[in-house]
Structures are given as C-alpha cells and as structure tokens.
Design a protein around this motif. Structure first.
Motif, short mmCIF file in Angstrom:
data_model
loop_
_atom_site.label_atom_id
_atom_site.label_comp_id
_atom_site.label_asym_id
_atom_site.label_seq_id
_atom_site.Cartn_x
_atom_site.Cartn_y
_atom_site.Cartn_z
N GLY A 665 -56.74 32.74 24.82
CA GLY A 665 -56.12 33.98 25.27
C GLY A 665 -55.95 34.10 26.75
O GLY A 665 -55.29 35.05 27.22
N ASP A 666 -56.52 33.18 27.55
CA ASP A 666 -56.36 33.24 29.00
C ASP A 666 -54.92 32.95 29.40
O ASP A 666 -54.22 32.17 28.75
CB ASP A 666 -57.28 32.24 29.69
CG ASP A 666 -58.75 32.59 29.51
OD1 ASP A 666 -59.03 33.73 29.12
OD2 ASP A 666 -59.60 31.72 29.77
N VAL A 667 -54.51 33.59 30.49
CA VAL A 667 -53.17 33.38 31.05
C VAL A 667 -53.29 32.45 32.24
O VAL A 667 -54.00 32.75 33.20
CB VAL A 667 -52.52 34.71 31.45
CG1 VAL A 667 -51.15 34.47 32.08
CG2 VAL A 667 -52.39 35.63 30.24
N VAL A 668 -52.59 31.31 32.18
CA VAL A 668 -52.68 30.27 33.20
C VAL A 668 -51.35 30.20 33.94
O VAL A 668 -50.29 30.09 33.31
CB VAL A 668 -53.01 28.90 32.58
CG1 VAL A 668 -53.23 27.86 33.66
CG2 VAL A 668 -54.24 29.00 31.68
N VAL A 669 -51.41 30.25 35.27
CA VAL A 669 -50.21 30.27 36.12
C VAL A 669 -50.25 29.09 37.08
O VAL A 669 -51.27 28.88 37.76
CB VAL A 669 -50.09 31.59 36.90
CG1 VAL A 669 -48.94 31.53 37.89
CG2 VAL A 669 -49.90 32.75 35.94
#
Length: 800
Positions: A665-669
């Motif tokens: 569920g983590d958002v990686v940019v």
C-alpha cells in the motif's frame, strides 16, 4: 623531553632575530623531522620539534577546539537553566503547597479513621474471647434448650458478619482507604506527585530542526551571511541582497543585479556592516542602519586579470578575505585586507581554480570552496601552506561544493550540489559524516552559515526560497562513520541473506521508436511504451506497433511516467495540455478527458493506476515553488487526498517523474535525485538517496516485485538498484555502462521484469525472483545468472 632541572633556550628567527617558541634541550637536539615556522616570516622554516612535543601539541589542540568548547557549551546551557529555575519553580511552588496541605489534611483524617478501625478491631477480638469463655462455661453448666449466650449470639449474628477479620493492619490499610471518598482522594493526590531520575547532561548529537521560513523577497537562497543573532543577509539568483529577521521578514533590500555568477559574494563585517561585491566588481560596504553604501576596494586597485569572486570577514583577526580568480590562467588566490581596505597579505597557493566561497576556520586556516571542475574544498594554513584538498567522499563521483562554513569545533560543513547533501569534514579534511541528505523543505541545500553565539546552522536552498535553521553540537567519537568496535560487530552479525535469480527471457527491437522512457504492462505479450518524441505506442513482444498515439504530450514540461493501465486494461495518459485522458482498450471506443487540469500552476507529471484499490495516483509539480505532491483520485475522478509534506510540515517532493503503489500500500515516487516513499494515507516514511548513503542518485523508472522490494533505474550507475520496503539497499542489477536502463515494468503473474533503455530501442524481458537464501553460503545454487548478496542492517550512521 628533558627533566625539570635542565635549562631552556629560545630559538630565534634567522632573519629578524625574534623569538619563535620555547623548546627543551632534547627537542633542540633531536633529529630534524618536524619543522616550525617563524611567526613573523611565515616562509622562513626553522627549528625542530620532537615527537613528544607533537603529541602534547595535538592534545592541546583537541583541548582548545573540542574540550573547551564542549565545557563552555554545557556551562552556557547550565547558566541558562539556573536563571530559568527560579522562574519555573515559582510557577509550581504555589500548586505544590496547595497539594501538600491537601495531602496533610487527608492523611490526618484518614489516620484518625484508621486508628478508630484499629480500636474496633481490638475490641472485637477481646469480645470474641469473652464470648468464647462464656460459651465454654455455658456448655458445661447450662443444659437448657436456649441459653442466654445463644440468645445473644442469635440477636447479634448479622452485626458480626459485617465485621471483617483483618489479619494485619499494614496489609489492608489501603483497602480500607479505598472504601471512603475522602481516602480515595488521598490516593489520587499521592499519584499526582511524580519523581524522575536525573541523568548526566550531554551535548546533542543530531541536527534538529529549530525552525523554518520562506523569504518573501527572494526566489532562491544562493548565499547566507549571519549578521547578528536575529538578523541575516541572503542573496537571490540575481545577486540582490535581502536583510531579514530570524523569521524571514524583510528589513532592507539592496538591488545588485548582475549577470555573472557569484556565490559567496557578501559577508557580515564589523559593527554589523555588510561587505559585498557589486556588479562592477568593486568591494562595497553596506551600512543598512544608515541605508548607505561606500566603496572599500575599488576595481582599479585590483589587477584587471584578477576578479574578486567571494569575500569573508574574519572577526578574530579583523581581516577581510577575498577569493580572486584569473580567467586567463584559470587559477585562484586569496588576498587579505584590513577594515579600511588596505592590502595586508597575498596568498597564492595555486591549489584551487575558482573560489566560490571562502571562510577562515577557528584554527586560523583559510578554507576555499573551489567550484571549478573538478570541484574541491581546499584548506591552507599559515603562509599559504597547503593542508588538505577534499574532493568528496567517494572517488570517481562528481563533487560540486557550494556553500561552506565552520562550526565551533573547527569542523567544516559543505553543501554538495551533486548529491544534494550537507557533508561534514574535520579541520584536516577527513570526512566525518553526512549531516543532511536531501532534507525536506530544502531538497537541494546550497548555502550555509553557522552562528557561533546561538550555535544554529542556517541552510538555504537553490531550489526555492525556503531556509531551515538547525541546532546541532557534534561529538565526533559517536558520529564518525567508522563507529565503535561494538557497533562494527553488530553490523557484521545483523544481516540477512538473499538469493536472486535474474536471467534473460527474451529481447526484441521496438519499431517506430528509438528509446523507451516508460512501460505500462497490459498482458504478458503486449505493453504500452513511450519515448522522448511525444509518441505513445502499444507494442507486442515482436516489436510490432498495434496502436500508435502521436504527439500526445510535451517532452519539456512533463515527467517520464506519463501513462498507466488499470485493472480493466484501460489506458490513462497525460496530454500536452496537462489533462489526463482515458483510452479504453476495446476497438471502436472513444477516448475522453478523465481529469481536466484547471490550475495552471500545478501540472501533472506522472500517473499510476492502483491494482489494489483502482485509485489513480497523480504526481504533480508546482511551477513557481519548484515542489511537488502526489494526489489520489477514485475511479470517478474525484480527489481523495494529497501527500505533500512530512511530519514537520516541510515539502518532500521536488519533481515527481514516476509514481507507483507497492504491494503493502505504500506510494513510491521516483523524484529528482531521490526515491520518496509514503504510506497509503500520505504519511511520510523515508527518502532513499543512493548507495552508499549520500553518494547521489539519479532515479528513473521504478517498479515493485511480489516481495514489496523496490526496483529503480539509476542513471548515475547505469544499473538497477533494489531496496526493500524500509529503504535498505539490497543489490545492483544490470551494471552495464553501455546501455542505460531507463524504464521498468514487473509482471506479477509470470515474475518477468521488462526493461527499456535510454539509448537504444531494444527491450529486454528477464526472469526475476528474489528470496531469502535457504542453502549454505559455501554451496550457492548454480543457474544461468545468479547473484548472492548480503543486506546489512544499520550500515549508515549518518542522520537527516
């Protein structure tokens, strides 16, 4: 060293016959290994010093630069605490007196009650004994059906049952107290009195954010000069000077617009005046209280081939240091002037090319930030002796030093534009640690100044107009990256082992396209790809274009990850007008604008459809503040939430190029020079800046595997780096200096990794799997391509 009865002599300079230093006879007779310099004639080398004297001198230097400062710093804090103690204690004194009186009354009342209960208890015991004696007599002598004692017992049975048998008064006193409201108040009052164990006073070991602000009258913060404890002078991109308060409010502004790039061209002088280099290369003095400027050094007094590049006022020697540059010979030098502008000394070491910033350390060394290529930080001692040249932590990596300053322990702090870090070295040019690594809010640290009175470090950004102020005092023994033997042992034992299978499955050439900047997975045999020519193509594994969308976006104002595919295989992409379109996969269907951009200041840079929730993640860029955010939309195009700041309210994104959602569920940019990770709710988790820590990262395409590991293309190393979900480095893949990996896509069903390249139209598909090693280290499994590596926890002792 000789004993205390030996006579001492004085060594004299051979030119002026003045005294140099005192040496014992054994020092004068020892083998000439160490040389001393005359205080007056710095180029006249005389005298020798033995090894014990050198050791004593080093010890004294440590005492002067470190021990004394630590004691003074602690003493200053202690004195401040003593002054505040009376004020702080007075605030609690009256409350403490009230509570103590209340406690006294409660104790007295409860004590009286306890005494009464104790008396009743004793009387009850005596009465029971008497009844027992009477009953025994009654059994012997009375034979009637109902004796008098039985009658009395029957009448008082209920009353005796209410009396509790108490075995020990001390054990049951609190139980009795809890039965009454007055006694419960006593226990509550006792709980209010809290005592804490005292600890040993020590210095802080971290860079702690003190406060932050934005400069309203400057677009960037190119250089900072500390004027006083509450006033600071900063310069913007066009070399205008802005005098501000500690909270960022503008006091005065002086226009000094100049096209030439000057970095450390101003400094705070004596009597709170400001010296600066004007657009005509004159050195001026600005008295901001009188709002007047005067020429201190006219450009006609300077050789036309030498131009001043940076200045610094040394309060200890009352000297103005000027860094000069010769554009014909590409060399630099340092000239020293007094407060009236009279030349006192010229130092021409020839160790640097173009000085960007110049300072004088507390030990008297002149330190220059050389912004020529290759960059370096050069330290010179008395008479221009070369002491060190620091060219970055890692060899082979570009080092672009910008702002520099020195703290009270003679440590030198450097802004490195290449790695976006603030590095700390000691007075001898030895690397100590990364003080800041791509700090939030600043994102690109560029300028520095250290206030000796408040012990605050001011850091400015060339990316925006934000300034962050940190408080730190460093204990070098604890913060060096070498660490203690105990920490080394912990690093050797605290690790996990993994085995990675990575073998080529297939490769093909892309038709009608020269490179691949982004990949969106559709099926195991087809993907959407895009290049730098505004084309978006649906291709199969044979390289044939099944669908071609031309001129859909602008390559100058958009990120790389401009398209994505949802769970229904529908395409989303960003067009050249910064709108997000939806393109169904089925034939004879019409595409439409899914999200229309209504704010021209915010531009979408990258998109990603979540395979878990179906939400659309959009990486945005603000054109004026040069910062970004990640906005989440539902499947109807409605905004759900926006992630932009960390827990201190500072910005974490600079220029989002790619965005994905991890399996957890983590958002990686994939941001500019870093990989930034937040959780699903937008809470900031960590920033990854390359391996080793602080070495710099130029991330491109990103993806995640089934184990929630993050794979990122690094243009600096021309490889794919793998990190875990906590941001710990695992290994490199495809370390190929010829072909540069630029885009990634992971097929979770077949465990295939699709890789596109920056400088070729070839696309490769690899079989990829990563698992913990189950076999012994001495017998690793054999396959076509297998990588065995170790992930070591707690390798980095740096702090942010």
């Amino acid at each position: 060293m000789g004993d205390f009865n030996n006579p001492y002599t004085v060594r004299q300079c051979s030119k002026c016959q003045e005294n140099t230093e005192y040496f014992c006879e054994s020092c004068l007779n020892c083998i000439p290994k160490h040389q001393e310099i005359c205080y007056t004639h710095h180029n006249n080398v005389i005298g020798e010093c033995c090894k014990p004297c050198n050791q004593i001198r080093k010890t004294m230097n440590i005492i002067k630069t470190e021990v004394i400062f630590h004691r003074r710093a602690l003493l200053a804090e202690t004195k401040s605490d003593i002054k505040n103690c009376k004020t702080l204690f007075s605030l609690f004194q009256s409350d403490t007196i009230k509570k103590s009186e209340k406690l006294k009354n409660l104790v007295e009342s409860n004590l009286c009650d306890i005494i009464i209960k104790h008396r009743c208890f004793n009387q009850n015991i005596r009465m029971n004994k008497l009844l027992h004696i009477i009953q025994s007599y009654e059994q012997l002598y009375e034979q009637s059906a109902m004796t008098p004692v039985q009658f009395l017992l029957s009448r008082n049975k209920n009353r005796f049952n209410k009396l509790k048998t108490i075995h020990h008064l001390r054990q049951h006193s609190l139980l009795l107290m809890s039965k009454s409201p007055c006694k419960k108040a006593l226990t509550d009052t006792l709980v209010e009195f809290q005592f804490k164990e005292g600890g040993k006073r020590c210095l802080q070991k971290d860079a702690l954010l003190n406060h932050t602000f934005k400069i309203t009258d400057a677009d960037v913060c190119k250089h900072i000069s500390c004027v006083s404890s509450d006033k600071t002078c900063v310069s913007d991109y066009y070399n205008n000077l802005v005098l501000i308060h500690s909270a960022g409010e503008t006091i005065h502004k002086l226009k000094n617009e100049k096209n030439d790039f000057l970095l450390g061209f101003h400094t705070a002088g004596c009597k709170r005046d400001i010296f600066f280099i004007d657009k005509d290369f004159n050195i001026m003095k600005w008295s901001y209280e009188m709002n007047a400027t005067t020429i201190v050094i006219n450009k006609t007094d300077i050789n036309l081939s030498w131009r001043p590049e940076c200045v610094n006022w040394s309060a200890s020697t009352e000297t103005l240091l000027v860094g000069m540059h010769n554009k014909y010979t590409m060399t630099g030098k340092v000239t020293l002037y007094d407060r009236t502008g009279t030349l006192t000394k010229i130092i021409t070491p020839g160790w640097f090319k173009k000085p960007g910033c110049i300072i004088q350390n507390n030990n008297g060394d002149v330190v220059v930030s050389d912004i020529g290529l290759p960059g370096a930080v050069v330290g010179t001692g008395h008479g221009g002796r070369h002491r060190f040249s620091y060219r970055g932590r890692l060899s082979g990596l570009n080092f672009l030093p910008r702002g520099i300053c020195a703290d009270a322990l003679c440590n030198i702090l450097i802004c490195d534009e290449e790695t976006h870090t603030v590095q700390m070295i000691d007075m001898n040019g030895q690397f100590l640690l990364h003080l800041l690594k791509r700090p939030s809010g600043i994102l690109a640290p560029y300028s520095l100044t250290y206030n000796m009175h408040t012990r605050l470090l001011w850091v400015g950004s060339m990316n925006n107009n934000r300034v962050c102020v940190y408080r730190f005092i460093t204990n070098l023994d604890d913060l060096t990256e070498k660490g203690t033997p105990q920490k080394k042992e912990q690093r050797r034992t605290n690790h996990e082992k993994y085995v990675s299978t990575f073998e080529l499955h297939l490769s093909f050439k892309l038709k009608d396209i020269r490179n691949c900047h982004h990949i969106s997975y559709v099926t195991s045999k087809s993907v959407w790809v895009s290049n730098n020519k505004s084309n978006l193509i649906l291709t199969n594994v044979y390289g044939e274009a099944e669908k071609n969308l031309k001129d859909v976006y602008s390559g100058y104002y958009i990120g790389y990850g401009l398209h994505t595919v949802n769970r229904e295989k529908e395409l989303f992409y960003i067009d050249k007008n910064h709108n997000i379109w939806k393109e169904p996969l089925a034939q004879n269907t019409t595409s439409f604008v899914f999200i229309k951009n209504t704010d021209p200041e915010w531009r979408p840079q990258c998109v990603h459809c979540s395979l878990i929730t179906g939400d659309l993640l959009v990486g945005m860029y603000h054109v004026h503040t040069s910062t970004g955010d990640v906005t989440r939309y539902n499947n109807s195009g409605q905004r759900i939430l926006t992630a932009q700041h960390d827990n201190t309210g500072l910005e974490i994104y600079r220029y989002p190029n790619y965005v994905i959602e991890n399996n957890n569920g983590d958002v990686v940019v994939s941001d500019l020079n870093a990989v930034v990770v937040t959780d699903r709710g937008g809470k900031y988790l960590f920033t990854y800046t390359g391996h080793p820590p602080g070495s710099g990262l130029k991330p491109r395409g990103i993806c995640t595997d089934t184990n929630s590991h993050i794979l990122v293309c690094d243009r600096r190393t021309s490889s794919i780096e793998i990190i875990d979900k906590e941001g710990q480095f695992l290994t490199h893949l495809l370390e190929d200096r010829v072909n540069i990996p630029h885009s990634l896509c992971y097929d979770v069903n077949n465990h295939n990794l699709w890789v596109g390249y920056e400088n070729t139209n070839e696309m490769c598909v690899y079989r990829y799997n990563l698992q913990k090693a189950a076999l012994d280290d001495a017998h690793p499994p054999r396959e076509t391509v297998r990588l065995l590596y170790t992930r070591v926890s707690n390798m980095d002792t740096d702090f942010d």
